[in-house]
Design a protein around this motif. Structure first.
Motif, PDB file in Angstrom:
ATOM      1  N   ALA A 195       0.844  -1.200   0.000  1.00  0.00           N
ATOM      2  CA  ALA A 195       0.000   0.000   0.000  1.00  0.00           C
ATOM      3  C   ALA A 195       0.878   1.248   0.000  1.00  0.00           C
ATOM      4  O   ALA A 195       0.614   2.208  -0.721  1.00  0.00           O
ATOM      5  N   THR A 231       1.214   4.027  -3.079  1.00  0.00           N
ATOM      6  CA  THR A 231       1.040   5.471  -2.923  1.00  0.00           C
ATOM      7  C   THR A 231       2.235   6.217  -3.508  1.00  0.00           C
ATOM      8  O   THR A 231       2.083   7.242  -4.159  1.00  0.00           O
ATOM      9  N   LYS A 278       5.655  11.019  -4.529  1.00  0.00           N
ATOM     10  CA  LYS A 278       6.267  11.759  -3.420  1.00  0.00           C
ATOM     11  C   LYS A 278       7.309  10.908  -2.720  1.00  0.00           C
ATOM     12  O   LYS A 278       7.030   9.785  -2.304  1.00  0.00           O
ATOM     13  N   TYR A 337       6.877   8.715   0.603  1.00  0.00           N
ATOM     14  CA  TYR A 337       6.307   7.356   0.622  1.00  0.00           C
ATOM     15  C   TYR A 337       7.352   6.311   0.318  1.00  0.00           C
ATOM     16  O   TYR A 337       7.253   5.166   0.755  1.00  0.00           O
ATOM     17  N   ALA A 346       2.576  10.529  10.762  1.00  0.00           N
ATOM     18  CA  ALA A 346       1.156  10.817  10.583  1.00  0.00           C
ATOM     19  C   ALA A 346       0.613  10.104   9.359  1.00  0.00           C
ATOM     20  O   ALA A 346      -0.504   9.574   9.376  1.00  0.00           O
ATOM     21  N   ARG A 347       1.394  10.086   8.295  1.00  0.00           N
ATOM     22  CA  ARG A 347       0.939   9.384   7.085  1.00  0.00           C
ATOM     23  C   ARG A 347       0.870   7.877   7.333  1.00  0.00           C
ATOM     24  O   ARG A 347      -0.069   7.203   6.908  1.00  0.00           O
ATOM     25  N   ARG A 352      -2.177   7.111   9.365  1.00  0.00           N
ATOM     26  CA  ARG A 352      -3.392   7.167   8.564  1.00  0.00           C
ATOM     27  C   ARG A 352      -3.556   5.864   7.763  1.00  0.00           C
ATOM     28  O   ARG A 352      -4.583   5.189   7.827  1.00  0.00           O
ATOM     29  N   LEU A 353      -2.505   5.527   7.063  1.00  0.00           N
ATOM     30  CA  LEU A 353      -2.588   4.353   6.192  1.00  0.00           C
ATOM     31  C   LEU A 353      -2.876   3.088   7.005  1.00  0.00           C
ATOM     32  O   LEU A 353      -3.750   2.289   6.673  1.00  0.00           O
ATOM     33  N   VAL A 393      -6.512   2.896   8.591  1.00  0.00           N
ATOM     34  CA  VAL A 393      -7.549   2.532   7.624  1.00  0.00           C
ATOM     35  C   VAL A 393      -7.399   1.071   7.209  1.00  0.00           C
ATOM     36  O   VAL A 393      -8.369   0.313   7.125  1.00  0.00           O
ATOM     37  N   PHE A 394      -6.141   0.662   6.992  1.00  0.00           N
ATOM     38  CA  PHE A 394      -5.854  -0.739   6.685  1.00  0.00           C
ATOM     39  C   PHE A 394      -6.410  -1.620   7.801  1.00  0.00           C
ATOM     40  O   PHE A 394      -7.012  -2.670   7.559  1.00  0.00           O
ATOM     41  N   LEU A 399      -8.516  10.511  10.221  1.00  0.00           N
ATOM     42  CA  LEU A 399      -9.161  11.098   9.049  1.00  0.00           C
ATOM     43  C   LEU A 399      -9.545  12.554   9.321  1.00  0.00           C
ATOM     44  O   LEU A 399      -9.575  13.376   8.415  1.00  0.00           O
ATOM     45  N   ASN A 410      -7.722  14.419  11.209  1.00  0.00           N
ATOM     46  CA  ASN A 410      -6.451  15.066  11.577  1.00  0.00           C
ATOM     47  C   ASN A 410      -6.495  15.647  12.989  1.00  0.00           C
ATOM     48  O   ASN A 410      -6.048  16.748  13.238  1.00  0.00           O
ATOM     49  N   ILE A 445      -8.507  -3.628   0.507  1.00  0.00           N
ATOM     50  CA  ILE A 445      -7.872  -3.067   1.703  1.00  0.00           C
ATOM     51  C   ILE A 445      -6.631  -2.271   1.314  1.00  0.00           C
ATOM     52  O   ILE A 445      -6.423  -1.143   1.758  1.00  0.00           O
ATOM     53  N   VAL A 446      -5.804  -2.860   0.440  1.00  0.00           N
ATOM     54  CA  VAL A 446      -4.555  -2.187   0.046  1.00  0.00           C
ATOM     55  C   VAL A 446      -4.872  -0.881  -0.664  1.00  0.00           C
ATOM     56  O   VAL A 446      -4.293   0.180  -0.356  1.00  0.00           O
ATOM     57  N   ALA A 503      -6.417   1.777   1.727  1.00  0.00           N
ATOM     58  CA  ALA A 503      -5.393   2.312   2.621  1.00  0.00           C
ATOM     59  C   ALA A 503      -4.505   3.289   1.863  1.00  0.00           C
ATOM     60  O   ALA A 503      -4.152   4.365   2.363  1.00  0.00           O
ATOM     61  N   SER A 504      -4.147   2.910   0.648  1.00  0.00           N
ATOM     62  CA  SER A 504      -3.325   3.786  -0.166  1.00  0.00           C
ATOM     63  C   SER A 504      -4.069   5.094  -0.464  1.00  0.00           C
ATOM     64  O   SER A 504      -3.504   6.188  -0.371  1.00  0.00           O
ATOM     65  N   SER A 522      -6.311   6.456   1.335  1.00  0.00           N
ATOM     66  CA  SER A 522      -6.417   7.280   2.533  1.00  0.00           C
ATOM     67  C   SER A 522      -5.137   8.080   2.746  1.00  0.00           C
ATOM     68  O   SER A 522      -5.181   9.191   3.283  1.00  0.00           O
ATOM     69  N   ALA A 523      -4.000   7.528   2.339  1.00  0.00           N
ATOM     70  CA  ALA A 523      -2.750   8.282   2.447  1.00  0.00           C
ATOM     71  C   ALA A 523      -2.739   9.433   1.449  1.00  0.00           C
ATOM     72  O   ALA A 523      -2.312  10.544   1.767  1.00  0.00           O
ATOM     73  N   VAL A 524      -3.232   9.174   0.233  1.00  0.00           N
ATOM     74  CA  VAL A 524      -3.332  10.242  -0.758  1.00  0.00           C
ATOM     75  C   VAL A 524      -4.234  11.357  -0.222  1.00  0.00           C
ATOM     76  O   VAL A 524      -3.933  12.543  -0.340  1.00  0.00           O
ATOM     77  N   PHE A 576      -4.624  12.149   2.812  1.00  0.00           N
ATOM     78  CA  PHE A 576      -3.873  12.913   3.806  1.00  0.00           C
ATOM     79  C   PHE A 576      -3.150  14.075   3.151  1.00  0.00           C
ATOM     80  O   PHE A 576      -3.183  15.203   3.644  1.00  0.00           O
ATOM     81  N   GLN A 626      -5.662  16.728   2.165  1.00  0.00           N
ATOM     82  CA  GLN A 626      -6.089  17.498   3.340  1.00  0.00           C
ATOM     83  C   GLN A 626      -5.021  18.501   3.741  1.00  0.00           C
ATOM     84  O   GLN A 626      -5.312  19.645   4.050  1.00  0.00           O
TER      85      GLN A 626
END
Lengths: 378, 542, 63
Positions: free
Chosen positions: B39, B43, B49, B52, B221-222, B225-226, B229-230, B426, B428, C41-42, C45-46, C48-50, C52, C55
């Motif tokens: 994951a 990203t 970026k 990641y 923080a990233r 988040r990841l 959610v995972f 989510l 923050n 899921i993968v 999750a990915s 959700s990072a994007v 971030f 935001q």
């Protein structure tokens, strides 16, 4: 010939192929581990040596795991009996083997005497498994003491000491160690530079000289060893159980019977010698690529020489010879062997393809400077 | 026939349990971390970026420390069936060994070859190329879980093989029933996703540690988040699959489900099954065959287990009594089989075939027969032996009951924890909830604990069988001298303790060091970063 | 030529995915659920990072 018999023979050959893959790939890594303290005098040199096989050792080790799994499935009775009969030796093998992945991953992650400890772990986990590997073949050729109860439960008739203190087996173990040193040294020459290259060359040459001598001595020894032979015709299509169906006698020199019946088999030991000498000469000439393939051929020659002399015996029994494990009575069922063959045919080409690709991606020399600059992991 | 030494069987069980539980400390993290790395790298490839990539490097390094011991201790497992469970290997090797061999061919080679490229190939592969390698590593490690759980599924609910009297073993007869056995399916998904939860909480907990100390905030923080959610999706999936497994146990392993629920009497013993309580707390007493104290929630048990409102669930005492006739049949089956082994006559084969499905219960009675010999059972001693064997047909209720409860309570705790974590991440608002961050940090070991208890529930609950209904554990062990077992147990204990000490030392060291420090100063910690050239950190997030 | 290989590779991956989906869908509902669920899921999750990053850039824009 019935399909079942064909499958039994195919799996006997595949067993040999598996032993060869294990010996060539794991043996090479073990050789590097054994030679680590010899080819690397400083910490950086040792790290270069480790990084030469760094990206590949884990994939190579799967040959060992696959060996366990494939014997379990294709020769369940052999798996059940041999691993238990050799319990103490197998556990020693496991103890030494399990140090190695940890040693790779952890050695360079801290400083000082920490690394010294893992260097010793590399020596043990390189040399001991190869000795055990060869010694297991030696012990099996001499026959093992066990018998089965009526349910197929095995019972041991010998002490483990007789496997540890068996001169012929020890010689086989040293032969296996020499071949692995030759192969590991060749690999270090392939990817390493001076001073590792020069030291590895010395070691590899020493290894193949020892192997030539020991293989010759071993051949003479086997011709006088007590072998095993059927004294009544056996139905190769028999149900796979050691409890009934075979009459076996112990005879001196019986391991040469196959060679007398099929003189073509002499090609196998010749292949072994050609491989060893090729490895020796090519390393001397500074051509490690050819030497590597010769070293692999040497293993194929040695393992199939053993198999050719014992076939169809897999693990003969000294105390109850009729219950000796053979290709005819120790395999899985026809259905199982068929499915396994299907999976082997589908996945082996894929494995060879992506393993080669992996070596291709990681090709090139590992340099001293690359450890400090690029700082790879090990 | 020589006698089986019960102490050798117990020591073999102890050794297998210790080595398997130890191996399983590392496996779930591998199963989950590989997909979390996927994951992260996805990203990276999508957004381009650098942070990641940095993230994938850093978590990959911690993953590598864990992975090494997982591989090492996995070697033991592959060989221990042969070294310690000889009769088991002989009896079911024809069907049980096959998934293990396929595991090697299909999964281990893939995982182990590509993990080398994953760590070493950053500079040598294109971005999508490296991403593909990471996905293949993740797929490989989860495929190996698939095949080993297909094998385990056979032990729980033997499908795809039948007993063959000529070879005295179970022979493989249906690949499809073996691979698509419901037990294997549900177990694989449950275990794999439990690994996802473990990995997610590991990443989330260490990220929380950095957030609490205001270090590496952008990366932490990233990652948080990841991972949160995972984790929330995974933890919900684990609970769903747990329910599926429970129902499956009810269908095919009644003794296990009754032990899990501490159910001594039938669920409808006191009125209708509908109102039967689900025990929140109980102290099962195995000797007295009753619960000393219990606190239950009425109306929950029946719908939970049977997915119906009034189907009664048989209790352990009933199940013991039901085993009685099967034990008598089993004794006949085994005696006929032994006769057939000598004479190979059609009559004894026919007798055996008649009682074949109960042969496992005959093996079970062997332990209690005079000299472990079923032929020495006479009308005079038969009733006592059968009564004794009936009591052997159920697992240890206390252990099964509590292992299951601890696992399940933890599972629901993870759902709650991840729900809050994902919600605040989510929005923050994490910095406003230090308690949540601390809870995440201190919860890191809990999923591993839950996995261990899951293993205990599944395997202790399967007792007294090694292959449910066919081969008792007592018969399955190798006939070693006690000295052999002492030797190997001491060795494993010493080696494994040293490993875990080294692992924890490095884990703490590199987690404390954090992502940037070892890049800024490559000689610290041996100068090794796992992934080639140190990346110059993007200042914008520091 | 390179494009052709890429195309063939992607087509093969697609064919394999369809084959797996059909087989697992028919014989193993849970396996199918795992394949779909894990991918989901993968990717979520990915995503959700994007999110971030989005935001973060939004909140920077407001300040």
């Amino acid at each position: 010939m019935e399909l079942y018999v064909v499958l039994k023979v195919i799996w006997a050959v595949l067993l040999g192929v598996l032993f060869c893959g294990l010996a060539v790939m794991v043996g090479m890594d073990m050789g590097v581990g054994t030679l680590l303290n010899f080819v690397g005098k400083t910490d950086k040199e040792r790290r270069v040596a480790l990084n030469i096989i760094g990206p590949h050792w884990d994939g190579n080790q799967v040959w060992f795991i696959l060996g366990g799994g494939a014997i379990f499935a294709a020769f369940p009775t052999l798996y059940a009996t041999s691993f238990s009969v050799f319990y103490v030796v197998m556990i020693l093998l496991l103890f030494s083997m399990i140090m190695r992945p940890v040693a790779f991953e952890y050695r360079s992650k801290a400083d000082g005497s920490w690394r010294g400890i893992w260097d010793i772990a590399f020596l043990i986990s390189g040399a001991l498994p190869m000795i055990v590997y060869g010694a297991a073949f030696g012990n099996v050729m001499e026959g093992v003491g066990y018998h089965y109860g009526w349910t197929g439960q095995y019972f041991q008739d010998e002490s483990f000491l007789s496997y540890l203190l068996n001169p012929f087996a020890v010689m086989c173990g040293v032969l296996s160690l020499s071949l692995s040193i030759a192969q590991g040294g060749t690999m270090l020459m392939l990817r390493g530079e001076e001073p590792i290259y020069g030291r590895a060359r010395k070691a590899a040459i020493g290894g193949s000289i020892a192997a030539v001598i020991l293989f010759a001595v071993g051949g003479l020894w086997v011709s006088h060893l007590n072998g095993f032979a059927f004294t009544a015709p056996v139905d190769p299509n028999m149900p796979a159980t050691p409890l009934t169906g075979q009459t076996v006698a112990v005879q001196a020199g019986a391991w040469m019977n196959n060679y007398h019946t099929y003189p073509l088999l002499w090609a196998l030991p010749i292949l072994g010698f050609v491989g060893m000498l090729g490895n020796l000469l090519m390393n001397a000439a500074g051509k490690p690529v050819v030497a590597w393939w010769s070293g692999a051929l040497a293993w194929v020659g040695v393992i199939f020489t053993t198999g050719g002399s014992m076939f169809p015996f897999l693990m003969p029994c000294t105390t109850n010879p009729n219950q000796s494990l053979t290709v005819w009575n120790a395999t899985g069922s026809e259905y199982n062997l068929g499915w396994m063959l299907f999976f082997a045919l589908v996945f082996t080409p894929a494995i060879i393809a992506y393993t080669s690709w992996c070596y291709y991606v990681m090709r090139g020399k590992v340099k001293l400077s690359s450890i400090t600059d690029d700082s790879h992991s090990y | 026939m020589p006698l089986i030494d019960p102490s050798v069987v117990d020591l073999s069980r102890l050794q297998f349990a210790l080595t398997a539980l130890y191996h399983f400390l590392f496996v779930p993290l591998t199963l989950g971390m590989t997909f979390i790395l996927c994951a992260m790298e996805t990203t990276y490839v999508i957004t381009g970026k650098e942070i990641y990539k940095e993230m994938t490097h850093f978590w990959g390094k911690l993953f590598g420390i864990n992975f090494a011991i997982g591989v090492a201790t996995g070697l033991t497992m592959e060989f221990e069936f042969g070294t310690n469970w000889s009769m088991y290997s002989h009896f079911v090797g024809d069907v049980f060994g096959t998934p293990l061999a396929i595991e090697g061919l299909m999964a281990f080679f893939m995982e182990s070859t590509f993990i080398g490229l994953m760590f070493f190939g950053w500079d040598r592969l294109s971005k999508p190329g490296h991403l593909a390698v990471t996905y293949l590593t993740a797929l490989g490690s989860n495929l190996s879980a698939l095949w080993i759980l297909i094998a385990n599924g056979f032990m729980q609910n033997p499908q795809g093989a039948s007993f063959d009297a000529d070879t005295m073993r179970m022979q493989f007869n249906s690949f499809v029933s073996l691979v698509f056995s419901e037990d294997a399916q549900a177990k694989f998904v449950h275990t794999s996703i439990a690994g996802f939860v473990t990995g997610a909480l590991f990443v989330m907990g260490i990220s929380a540690f950095y957030l609490l100390r205001k270090q590496h905030v952008a990366l932490a923080a990233r990652s948080f988040r990841l991972a949160s959610v995972f984790g929330i999706i995974s933890s919900l999936a684990v609970v769903t699959l747990g329910d599926a497994l429970g129902r499956l146990d009810y269908l095919v392993q009644p003794t296990k489900i009754a032990a899990i629920e501490g159910l001594w009497e039938d669920s409808n013993a006191h009125g209708s099954a509908t109102a039967a309580p689900w025990l929140l707390f109980a102290l099962p007493n195995d000797a007295a065959q009753t619960n000393i104290a219990e606190i239950g929630v009425p109306y929950v048990l029946t719908p939970l287990i049977t997915h119906s409102l009034d189907t009664p669930i048989p209790g352990l005492l009933t199940l013991e009594q039901q085993a009685g006739p099967r034990i008598l049949n089993g004794i006949k089956a085994i005696n006929a089989l032994q006769q057939y082994g000598v004479t190979h006559d059609a009559a004894s084969l026919a007798t055996f075939k008649q009682y074949e499905n109960d042969m496992g219960y005959g093996f079970l009675a062997q332990k209690n027969a005079p000299n472990q010999d079923l032929t020495q059972i006479t009308p005079a001693n038969q009733d006592a032996i059968v009564a004794q064997t009936e009591k052997d047909t159920i697992p240890n209720v206390f252990a099964t009951f509590w292992a299951f409860r601890i696992m399940m309570f933890l599972g629901f705790y993870f759902v709650v924890l991840f729900a809050f974590a994902a919600y605040y991440s989510l929005r923050n608002e994490l910095e406003k909830h230090p308690l949540l961050l601390k809870a995440a940090l201190w919860s890191i070991p809990l999923p591993i604990l839950a996995c261990e208890f899951g293993w205990i529930t599944a395997e202790a609950g399967r007792q007294p069988w090694s292959v449910y209904g066919w081969l008792p554990t007592f018969q399955a062990a190798s006939s070693h001298p006690v000295g052999y077992m002492v030797f190997s147990l001491i060795g494993f204990a010493a080696l494994y303790s040293a490993f875990i000490a080294a692992e924890l030392y490095l884990m703490f060291k590199f987690a404390r060091l954090g992502p940037q420090d070892h890049h800024a100063e490559p000689t610290v910690g041996g100068g090794a970063t796992m992934f080639g050239k140190p990346q110059v950190a993007d200042k914008s997030w520091q | 030529m390179g494009k052709l290989f890429k195309f063939i590779g992607l087509a093969a991956a697609l064919a394999l995915a369809i084959f797996l989906a059909v087989v697992t869908g028919d014989f193993g509902a849970w396996y199918f659920a795992w394949l779909v669920g894990t991918t989901m899921i993968v990717l979520i999750a990915s995503a959700s990072a994007v999110m971030f990053d989005t935001q973060e850039s939004n909140s920077k824009g407001e300040v």
